[in-house]
Design an enzyme around this catalytic site. Structure first.
Site, PDB file in Angstrom:
ATOM      1  N   LYS A   1       0.284   4.257  -0.273  1.00 32.47           N
ATOM      2  CA  LYS A   1      -0.215   5.486   0.097  1.00 32.47           C
ATOM      3  C   LYS A   1       0.017   6.667  -0.775  1.00 32.47           C
ATOM      4  O   LYS A   1       0.207   6.676  -2.021  1.00 32.47           O
ATOM      5  CB  LYS A   1       0.357   5.700   1.493  1.00 32.47           C
TER       6      LYS A   1
ATOM      7  N   GLU B   1      -5.979  -4.388  10.333  1.00 28.81           N
ATOM      8  CA  GLU B   1      -4.846  -3.450  10.601  1.00 28.81           C
ATOM      9  C   GLU B   1      -5.076  -2.701  11.850  1.00 28.81           C
ATOM     10  O   GLU B   1      -5.992  -1.681  11.644  1.00 28.81           O
ATOM     11  CB  GLU B   1      -4.772  -2.444   9.312  1.00 28.81           C
TER      12      GLU B   1
ATOM     13  N   SER C   1       3.039  -1.967  10.268  1.00 27.78           N
ATOM     14  CA  SER C   1       4.304  -2.194  10.747  1.00 27.78           C
ATOM     15  C   SER C   1       4.794  -3.492  10.242  1.00 27.78           C
ATOM     16  O   SER C   1       6.016  -3.949  10.855  1.00 27.78           O
ATOM     17  CB  SER C   1       4.808  -1.657  12.046  1.00 27.78           C
TER      18      SER C   1
ATOM     19  N   ASN D   1       0.850  -1.167   0.045  1.00 34.57           N
ATOM     20  CA  ASN D   1       0.058  -0.101   0.015  1.00 34.57           C
ATOM     21  C   ASN D   1       1.116   1.142  -0.129  1.00 34.57           C
ATOM     22  O   ASN D   1       1.353   1.604   1.141  1.00 34.57           O
ATOM     23  CB  ASN D   1      -0.992  -0.078   1.309  1.00 34.57           C
TER      24      ASN D   1
ATOM     25  N   GLU E   1      -6.718   5.272   7.323  1.00 33.89           N
ATOM     26  CA  GLU E   1      -6.194   6.778   7.137  1.00 33.89           C
ATOM     27  C   GLU E   1      -7.347   7.404   6.291  1.00 33.89           C
ATOM     28  O   GLU E   1      -7.811   8.684   6.501  1.00 33.89           O
ATOM     29  CB  GLU E   1      -5.017   6.645   6.236  1.00 33.89           C
TER      30      GLU E   1
ATOM     31  N   GLY F   1       2.189   2.435  10.642  1.00 28.03           N
ATOM     32  CA  GLY F   1       3.111   3.329  10.327  1.00 28.03           C
ATOM     33  C   GLY F   1       3.870   3.797  11.639  1.00 28.03           C
ATOM     34  O   GLY F   1       4.459   4.862  11.957  1.00 28.03           O
TER      35      GLY F   1
ATOM     36  N   HIS G   1      -9.605   1.972   4.444  1.00 29.23           N
ATOM     37  CA  HIS G   1      -8.099   2.039   5.104  1.00 29.23           C
ATOM     38  C   HIS G   1      -8.280   3.094   6.159  1.00 29.23           C
ATOM     39  O   HIS G   1      -9.137   4.169   6.008  1.00 29.23           O
ATOM     40  CB  HIS G   1      -6.967   2.488   4.238  1.00 29.23           C
TER      41      HIS G   1
HETATM   42  P1  PGA Z   1       2.654   0.418   7.573  1.00 30.57           P
HETATM   43  O1  PGA Z   1       1.348   0.660   6.953  1.00 30.57           O
HETATM   44  O2  PGA Z   1       3.027  -0.948   7.046  1.00 30.57           O
HETATM   45  O3  PGA Z   1       3.534   1.561   7.155  1.00 30.57           O
HETATM   46  O4  PGA Z   1       2.447   0.189   9.094  1.00 30.57           O
HETATM   47  C1  PGA Z   1       0.438  -0.369   6.587  1.00 30.57           C
HETATM   48  C2  PGA Z   1      -0.857   0.099   6.125  1.00 30.57           C
HETATM   49  O5  PGA Z   1      -1.279   1.092   6.497  1.00 30.57           O
HETATM   50  O6  PGA Z   1      -1.643  -0.704   5.308  1.00 30.57           O
END
Ligand code: PGA
Length: 255
Positions: free
Chosen positions: A15, A170, A216, A13, A100, A176, A98
């Site tokens: 982003k 998630e 992560s 992903n 976000e 993140g 997601h």
């Molecule tokens: P990350 O993000 O691996 O940077 O924690 C995962 C995601 O948001 O899909």
């Protein structure tokens, strides 16, 4: 429950990262590294990178996904992208709900459901993201939160359509932040998600759904997370932007 029957899926992903030129360069690094993967490999990229990404991965085993889509076929929705637009250029997957999007752009379970239904109707495969906030985990309502998201996000999705749905667990506190859920925590919630699917559909349908962990996940912890019975893959943010790290996760999923 038979993990071997499910498709392992590692999806990047990206982003809001990488211009089209940068996307092409990264995919040219990734594709040779993952060519022997024994799992599905996907890169979900920003809208403006999609056409370049599809071209850069043509004839390879890397599939391309978008990071969102709208539910209407067309119309007065400034800034949105329809499923038809994605389909026409060869997009196969789409990340929906997601955290976000939920946190910064007002996405709700109702809109996630509308997008999911539209994606499925168009023949796209949605990667539907669910996960609890840190505060919700601390208040010990993780299961309530997840059960509600699964029920609402998949409302009116048929058993036949469910075959094309991927779920990504998630935990919002792990995204993140460098704070990964332990493999036991990931397994516990992924197993709970499968149990909810079994309740809403049936055990066979639930057993066939790929459930990813995201938050992560990286080349150092992928092995351990992916060894769990109900963790069938990963949705990878930060580590998907570094070809070698992403390839190492793909390798872990191919075992
Ligand atoms: P990350 O993000 O691996 O940077 O924690 C995962 C995601 O948001 O899909």
């Amino acid at each position: 429950m038979d993990k071997a029957k499910r498709k392992a899926i590692i999806a990047g992903n990206w982003k809001m990262n990488k211009t089209p030129k940068e996307a092409k360069a990264l995919l040219e690094q990734i594709t040779p590294l993952v060519k022997d993967a024994d799992c599905e490999v996907i890169a979900c990229v920003p809208y403006v990178d999609l056409a370049t990404a599809i071209e850069a991965t043509a004839g390879t085993n890397v599939k391309i996904g978008a990071e969102n889509c709208h539910w209407a076929a067309n119309g007065a929705f400034t800034g949105e992208i329809s499923t038809g637009m994605l389909k026409e250029i060869g997009v196969e997957y789409v990340v929906l709900g997601h955290s976000e999007r939920r946190q910064y752009f007002g996405e709700t379970d109702e809109t996630v459901n509308k997008r999911t239904k539209a994606a499925l109707a168009a023949g796209l495969k949605p990667i539907v993201c669910v996960g609890e906030l840190l505060w919700e985990r601390e208040c010990d309502i993780t299961e309530e939160v997840i059960a509600r998201q699964i029920k609402l996000d998949l409302w009116d999705v048929t058993e036949e359509e469910l075959k094309n749905v991927v779920i990504a667990y998630e935990p919002v506190w792990a995204i993140g932040t460098g704070k990964t859920a332990t493999s036991d925590q990931a397994e516990e919630v992924c197993a709970f998600i499968r149990a909810q699917l079994a309740k809403l559909y049936n055990q066979d349908a639930a057993d066939a759904v790929t459930i990813q962990y995201g938050g992560s996940m990286n080349d150092g912890n992928a092995d351990e997370l992916l060894s769990k019975t109900n963790v069938d893959g990963g949705l990878i943010g930060g580590a998907s932007l570094v070809a070698e790290k992403f390839a190492a996760i793909v390798k872990a999923a191919s075992k």
